[in-house]
Design an enzyme around this catalytic site. Structure first.
Site, PDB file in Angstrom:
ATOM      1  N   ARG A  61       4.817   0.589  -6.039  1.00 31.98           N
ATOM      2  CA  ARG A  61       4.231   0.183  -4.212  1.00 31.98           C
ATOM      3  C   ARG A  61       4.055  -1.784  -5.484  1.00 31.98           C
ATOM      4  O   ARG A  61       3.834  -2.002  -4.757  1.00 31.98           O
ATOM      5  CB  ARG A  61       4.207   0.224  -3.917  1.00 31.98           C
ATOM      6  CG  ARG A  61       5.200   1.764  -3.559  1.00 31.98           C
ATOM      7  CD  ARG A  61       4.970   2.433  -2.741  1.00 31.98           C
ATOM      8  NE  ARG A  61       4.454   2.003  -1.245  1.00 31.98           N
ATOM      9  CZ  ARG A  61       5.253   1.967   0.190  1.00 31.98           C
ATOM     10  NH1 ARG A  61       6.600   1.893  -0.392  1.00 31.98           N
ATOM     11  NH2 ARG A  61       5.084   0.721   1.192  1.00 31.98           N
TER      12      ARG A  61
ATOM     13  N   HIS B  11      18.524 -34.479 -13.851  1.00 30.90           N
ATOM     14  CA  HIS B  11      18.124 -35.617 -12.343  1.00 30.90           C
ATOM     15  C   HIS B  11      16.659 -35.242 -12.145  1.00 30.90           C
ATOM     16  O   HIS B  11      15.977 -34.924 -11.312  1.00 30.90           O
ATOM     17  CB  HIS B  11      18.816 -34.730 -11.478  1.00 30.90           C
ATOM     18  CG  HIS B  11      19.750 -35.471 -10.902  1.00 30.90           C
ATOM     19  ND1 HIS B  11      20.132 -37.458 -10.976  1.00 30.90           N
ATOM     20  CD2 HIS B  11      21.743 -34.536 -11.192  1.00 30.90           C
ATOM     21  CE1 HIS B  11      21.583 -37.046 -10.866  1.00 30.90           C
ATOM     22  NE2 HIS B  11      22.526 -36.258 -11.342  1.00 30.90           N
TER      23      HIS B  11
ATOM     24  N   LYS C 256      13.187 -12.408 -13.632  1.00 28.41           N
ATOM     25  CA  LYS C 256      13.092 -11.600 -14.432  1.00 28.41           C
ATOM     26  C   LYS C 256      11.800 -11.425 -15.180  1.00 28.41           C
ATOM     27  O   LYS C 256      10.561 -10.695 -15.493  1.00 28.41           O
ATOM     28  CB  LYS C 256      14.018 -11.049 -15.387  1.00 28.41           C
ATOM     29  CG  LYS C 256      15.314 -10.216 -14.200  1.00 28.41           C
ATOM     30  CD  LYS C 256      14.970  -9.084 -13.648  1.00 28.41           C
ATOM     31  CE  LYS C 256      14.031  -9.131 -12.585  1.00 28.41           C
ATOM     32  NZ  LYS C 256      14.487  -8.972 -10.975  1.00 28.41           N
TER      33      LYS C 256
ATOM     34  N   ASN D 296      -0.516   1.049   5.963  1.00 27.05           N
ATOM     35  CA  ASN D 296      -0.197   0.327   5.550  1.00 27.05           C
ATOM     36  C   ASN D 296       0.136  -1.022   6.156  1.00 27.05           C
ATOM     37  O   ASN D 296       0.442  -0.787   7.184  1.00 27.05           O
ATOM     38  CB  ASN D 296       0.792   0.959   4.440  1.00 27.05           C
ATOM     39  CG  ASN D 296       1.568   0.184   4.192  1.00 27.05           C
ATOM     40  OD1 ASN D 296       1.816  -1.320   3.620  1.00 27.05           O
ATOM     41  ND2 ASN D 296       3.385   0.655   3.948  1.00 27.05           N
ATOM     42  N   GLY D 297      -0.120  -2.036   6.466  1.00 22.84           N
ATOM     43  CA  GLY D 297       0.390  -3.293   7.156  1.00 22.84           C
ATOM     44  C   GLY D 297      -0.752  -3.968   7.215  1.00 22.84           C
ATOM     45  O   GLY D 297      -1.508  -4.324   6.670  1.00 22.84           O
TER      46      GLY D 297
ATOM     47  N   TRP E  98      -3.337  -2.664  -1.802  1.00 23.29           N
ATOM     48  CA  TRP E  98      -2.613  -3.520  -2.340  1.00 23.29           C
ATOM     49  C   TRP E  98      -3.577  -5.012  -1.133  1.00 23.29           C
ATOM     50  O   TRP E  98      -3.441  -4.858   0.007  1.00 23.29           O
ATOM     51  CB  TRP E  98      -1.575  -3.797  -1.799  1.00 23.29           C
ATOM     52  CG  TRP E  98      -0.178  -5.418  -2.796  1.00 23.29           C
ATOM     53  CD1 TRP E  98      -0.299  -4.815  -3.909  1.00 23.29           C
ATOM     54  CD2 TRP E  98       0.001  -6.421  -2.137  1.00 23.29           C
ATOM     55  NE1 TRP E  98       0.511  -6.370  -3.702  1.00 23.29           N
ATOM     56  CE2 TRP E  98       0.254  -7.319  -3.068  1.00 23.29           C
ATOM     57  CE3 TRP E  98      -0.219  -7.041  -0.807  1.00 23.29           C
ATOM     58  CZ2 TRP E  98       1.251  -8.763  -2.836  1.00 23.29           C
ATOM     59  CZ3 TRP E  98       0.571  -8.426  -0.343  1.00 23.29           C
ATOM     60  CH2 TRP E  98       0.540  -8.848  -1.435  1.00 23.29           C
TER      61      TRP E  98
ATOM     62  N   GLU F  97      18.080 -15.677 -11.447  1.00 29.87           N
ATOM     63  CA  GLU F  97      17.461 -13.739 -11.587  1.00 29.87           C
ATOM     64  C   GLU F  97      17.250 -14.322 -12.686  1.00 29.87           C
ATOM     65  O   GLU F  97      16.236 -13.316 -13.287  1.00 29.87           O
ATOM     66  CB  GLU F  97      18.678 -13.081 -12.212  1.00 29.87           C
ATOM     67  CG  GLU F  97      18.177 -11.765 -11.253  1.00 29.87           C
ATOM     68  CD  GLU F  97      17.314 -11.755 -10.986  1.00 29.87           C
ATOM     69  OE1 GLU F  97      16.761 -12.309  -9.626  1.00 29.87           O
ATOM     70  OE2 GLU F  97      17.221 -10.273 -10.522  1.00 29.87           O
TER      71      GLU F  97
ATOM     72  N   GLU G 135       8.667 -12.848 -13.640  1.00 22.60           N
ATOM     73  CA  GLU G 135       7.722 -11.588 -12.663  1.00 22.60           C
ATOM     74  C   GLU G 135       6.950 -10.602 -14.144  1.00 22.60           C
ATOM     75  O   GLU G 135       6.341  -9.992 -12.950  1.00 22.60           O
ATOM     76  CB  GLU G 135       8.438 -11.045 -11.461  1.00 22.60           C
ATOM     77  CG  GLU G 135       9.450 -10.112 -12.574  1.00 22.60           C
ATOM     78  CD  GLU G 135      10.520 -10.067 -10.993  1.00 22.60           C
ATOM     79  OE1 GLU G 135       9.540  -9.042 -10.086  1.00 22.60           O
ATOM     80  OE2 GLU G 135      11.518  -9.263 -10.734  1.00 22.60           O
TER      81      GLU G 135
ATOM     82  N   CYS H   4       0.965  -1.550  -0.232  1.00 23.24           N
ATOM     83  CA  CYS H   4       0.137   0.187  -0.180  1.00 23.24           C
ATOM     84  C   CYS H   4       0.781   1.279  -0.021  1.00 23.24           C
ATOM     85  O   CYS H   4       1.658   1.407   0.590  1.00 23.24           O
ATOM     86  CB  CYS H   4      -1.054   0.173   1.340  1.00 23.24           C
ATOM     87  SG  CYS H   4      -1.726  -1.473   1.482  1.00 23.24           S
TER      88      CYS H   4
ATOM     89  N   LYS I 105       6.317  -3.384  -4.544  1.00 23.49           N
ATOM     90  CA  LYS I 105       8.136  -3.096  -5.105  1.00 23.49           C
ATOM     91  C   LYS I 105       8.417  -3.299  -3.621  1.00 23.49           C
ATOM     92  O   LYS I 105       9.500  -3.855  -3.484  1.00 23.49           O
ATOM     93  CB  LYS I 105       8.273  -1.951  -5.654  1.00 23.49           C
ATOM     94  CG  LYS I 105       9.041  -1.573  -5.261  1.00 23.49           C
ATOM     95  CD  LYS I 105      10.538  -2.234  -6.423  1.00 23.49           C
ATOM     96  CE  LYS I 105      11.590  -1.666  -6.775  1.00 23.49           C
ATOM     97  NZ  LYS I 105      12.787  -2.509  -7.625  1.00 23.49           N
TER      98      LYS I 105
HETATM   99  O1  M6R Z   1      13.660  -4.254  -1.480  1.00 23.50           O
HETATM  100  P1  M6R Z   1      14.441  -5.477  -1.347  1.00 23.50           P
HETATM  101  O2  M6R Z   1      15.664  -5.927  -2.112  1.00 23.50           O
HETATM  102  O3  M6R Z   1      14.504  -6.399  -0.071  1.00 23.50           O
HETATM  103  O4  M6R Z   1      13.538  -6.791  -2.045  1.00 23.50           O
HETATM  104  C1  M6R Z   1      12.918  -8.286  -2.115  1.00 23.50           C
HETATM  105  C2  M6R Z   1      12.136  -8.635  -3.219  1.00 23.50           C
HETATM  106  O5  M6R Z   1      10.916  -8.606  -3.092  1.00 23.50           O
HETATM  107  C3  M6R Z   1      12.761  -7.900  -4.454  1.00 23.50           C
HETATM  108  O6  M6R Z   1      14.107  -8.278  -4.734  1.00 23.50           O
HETATM  109  C4  M6R Z   1      11.839  -8.435  -5.380  1.00 23.50           C
HETATM  110  O7  M6R Z   1      11.653  -9.813  -6.100  1.00 23.50           O
HETATM  111  C5  M6R Z   1      12.148  -8.075  -7.231  1.00 23.50           C
HETATM  112  N1  M6R Z   1      10.522  -7.932  -7.873  1.00 23.50           N
HETATM  113  C6  M6R Z   1      12.533  -9.210  -8.242  1.00 23.50           C
HETATM  114  O8  M6R Z   1      12.453  -8.579  -9.493  1.00 23.50           O
END
Ligand code: M6R
Length: 609
Positions: A27, A505, A486, A98-99, A74, A482, A489, A2, A604
């Site tokens: 966010r 395996h 990418k 938020n929370g 959110w 990674e 997501e 949020c 985010k």
């Molecule tokens: O702010 P942070 O680096 O702690 O965030 C960790 C993850 O939430 C963040 O890296 C997330 O996996 C991203 N969306 C990846 O692109």
């Protein structure tokens, strides 16, 4: 997560709040709303969907007032809907949150017994009712908020207004971020800096367990017992333009292209050119600390976790110190074997990730010192760590982390070389050679980024495939993870990262002509081994997309597509090889028409568990 924006001043609050909410869109959210105290009374508008849906919904109304709150939600408790969107109201009291309120079921039952009725499925609505209840018992606005927050359990950043007290807003922070901006005859508070930057650079990050009583000209801070706290805003050297797209189609594309600069900024002041040495005085990693170290323990989430996995290869090689890497959400619920001779290194772009924060608190409790590698100055993680090695990537807005990742890798190289030298594991000559490699990286990345067209051509061929396998070995294994993260997501395409040696395996069962297999195959100790894995995939009609710095006939024959990376020492290859994978994911997502910067279901900054 949020986003909260609160404004009180002399100007119209609505456009400032809507602009602030837009600047917090990154966010992640599924509905939005505003509450403004107007001369005709309180106006609350809420809408499921994007902020533009809310704007469309209110465009023919005149909502004029100089005090208000805004929110992007959110969903956690209750589905995304107009009714569950914030602000929530009880009588004269309005709350944005938020929370998560963990004891909301009990509090809701308690309030229902007292005759309160609820209109939403949210945990937030109970907060408005609690404050209203205390007001009804004769408490002042401030005391009513104080009494209410003392009843809450969980994480909460709150904006509260009371129609009977139109000259003030109250902000509360407990385990969810809030920043206050001090303008000229106006005060604005928000979940993050971009909402505040167009108005002022004088800001204060609220601490956990604090309440701010905010007017246009003054901010008073207190703890949850009502004891006054000092107010010391700081000047932040960030411009609003740093949080804008600057001609690129998406923030993600801009941030990919900012990597040479982000790396230069992260290296700056830490490179001693005269002696070709590393200086980490700013993080306080001194000789004594290094010599006491028996183990390093990375904790992080998502992309930052992948930086930690890469760090294991780098640090063990350069320092000889054993390294463990653990996803923070797992670490926090184990009985971890850390102690005073362990350095826990938390990696986080935002510095507000709830699981990572919980992990360092546990590590500290067990006697470990904590170093954080973090991109946000004064964030909770930075404040709670014994040492901070800031990455200077600048604001990262796109949900998909890119420049933060490569800046985290740079920080790990700096740390590893520094420790390696202190322990005498690296000779002066070796360290100087690594120093030269670090210095060369921004220019190599510039060359690489100029080949975006080649990536676009590859993306065109494969954008419609629904499953991808990403394979790497050795230090390229976390790069494969990674790269797959990418793609999944932002394009919602299924992508699995795997150590190439493991495919026989299990995952090799998936390989056929419809399965593009992305290989990260760099020269070094496992190059011949990964070529064998390519043979295995080829033998099963798999389509191979290779990212390699070994441009030879053998690998060309095996590959359907080949992207050639600049040559560099094997230990430094991840910082180059990840970049074309970021671009590949980006262009495939664009070709599939997804919301690249704010992919569905993602936030985010993950400030709840
Ligand atoms: O702010 P942070 O680096 O702690 O965030 C960790 C993850 O939430 C963040 O890296 C997330 O996996 C991203 N969306 C990846 O692109």
């Amino acid at each position: 997560m949020c986003g909260i924006v609160g404004y009180i001043g002399r100007r119209h609050a609505l456009p400032i709040i809507l602009d602030g909410l837009k600047r917090l869109e990154y966010r992640g959210y599924d509905s939005s709303g505003v509450a403004i105290i107007t001369d005709k009374g309180l106006s609350i508008k809420r809408k499921k969907g994007k902020i533009n849906d809310l704007i469309h919904h209110i465009e023919h109304e005149s909502i004029n007032g100089t005090t208000g709150l805004g929110h992007t939600r959110w969903a956690t408790h209750g589905k995304p809907s107009d009714e569950n969107a914030h602000p929530h109201r009880a009588g004269d009291v309005v709350v944005v949150h938020n929370g998560i309120i963990e004891n909301y079921t009990e509090l809701r039952a308690l309030l229902q017994e007292k005759g309160h009725h609820f209109k939403s499925e949210t945990d937030t609505e109970i907060i408005a009712h609690l404050v209203e209840d205390h007001l009804k018992s004769g408490a002042s606005f401030e005391d009513a908020v104080l009494a209410s927050v003392r009843q809450l359990r969980g994480s909460f950043a709150l904006g509260v207004l009371s129609v009977r007290n139109p000259d003030r807003l109250i902000a509360v922070r407990e385990a969810s971020p809030l920043v206050i901006g001090f303008g000229n005859n106006e005060t604005i508070f928000a979940s993050d800096m971009p909402a505040i930057l167009p108005y002022t650079n004088r800001m204060l990050f609220m601490l956990d367990g604090t309440i701010a009583v905010i007017t246009a000209d003054e901010v008073r801070l207190m703890d949850f017992n009502g004891a006054a706290l000092p107010v010391h805003p700081k000047q932040f050297d960030i411009s609003p333009a740093m949080a804008e797209k600057g001609g690129y189609k998406h923030f993600m594309q801009k941030e990919i292209f900012e990597q040479p600069q982000a790396i230069t900024d992260t290296l700056r002041d830490r490179l001693l050119f005269d002696t070709r040495d590393i200086d980490l005085k700013d993080a306080g990693i001194d000789h004594k600390l290094v010599h006491a170290l028996k183990r390093i323990n990375f904790v992080a989430c998502g992309t930052s976790y992948h930086a930690g996995l890469t760090g294991k290869y780098i640090i063990e090689e350069m320092t000889g110190i054993p390294v463990d890497v653990e996803v923070a959400s797992e670490f926090r619920y184990r009985t971890p074997l850390v102690s005073t001779d362990t350095l826990t290194v938390a990696i986080s772009q935002s510095g507000e990730t709830a699981d990572t924060l919980a992990a360092i608190r546990l590590a500290k409790k067990n006697g470990s010192r904590v170093l954080s590698i973090c991109n946000v100055i004064d964030s909770t993680l930075a404040r709670e760590s014994d040492h901070v090695l800031y990455t200077h990537a600048g604001p990262e807005i796109s949900v998909a982390s890119t420049k933060a990742f490569t800046s985290q890798l740079v920080s790990i190289y700096l740390l590893a070389i520094h420790i390696g030298r202190s322990l005498g594991r690296l000779s002066k000559q070796q360290a100087a050679s690594f120093f030269d490699t670090l210095v060369a990286i921004p220019a190599l990345l510039d060359t690489l980024l100029k080949q975006e067209d080649r990536i676009i051509a590859i993306a065109k061929q494969y954008a419609k495939h629904r499953d991808f396998l990403y394979l790497g070995r050795g230090i390229s294994y976390p790069v494969a993870l990674e790269g797959a993260l990418k793609l999944k997501e932002i394009s919602y395409i299924h992508a699995e990262g795997y150590p190439a040696g493991e495919i026989k395996h299990g995952p090799i069962a998936l390989v056929n002509e419809d399965m593009p297999v992305v290989f990260v195959a760099v020269q070094g100790r496992v190059y011949e081994k990964i070529k064998n894995n390519m043979e295995e995939v080829k033998a099963r009609d798999g389509r191979i997309i290779s990212f390699t710095n070994a441009d030879n006939a053998g690998i060309r024959d095996l590959s359907d597509e080949l992207f050639v990376l600049p040559a560099i020492d094997e230990l430094f290859t991840p910082i180059l090889s990840i970049v074309p994978l970021q671009l590949l994911a980006y262009h495939i997502a664009v070709m599939n028409g997804t919301d690249v910067d704010q992919p569905k279901n993602l936030a985010k900054s993950v400030t709840v568990e």
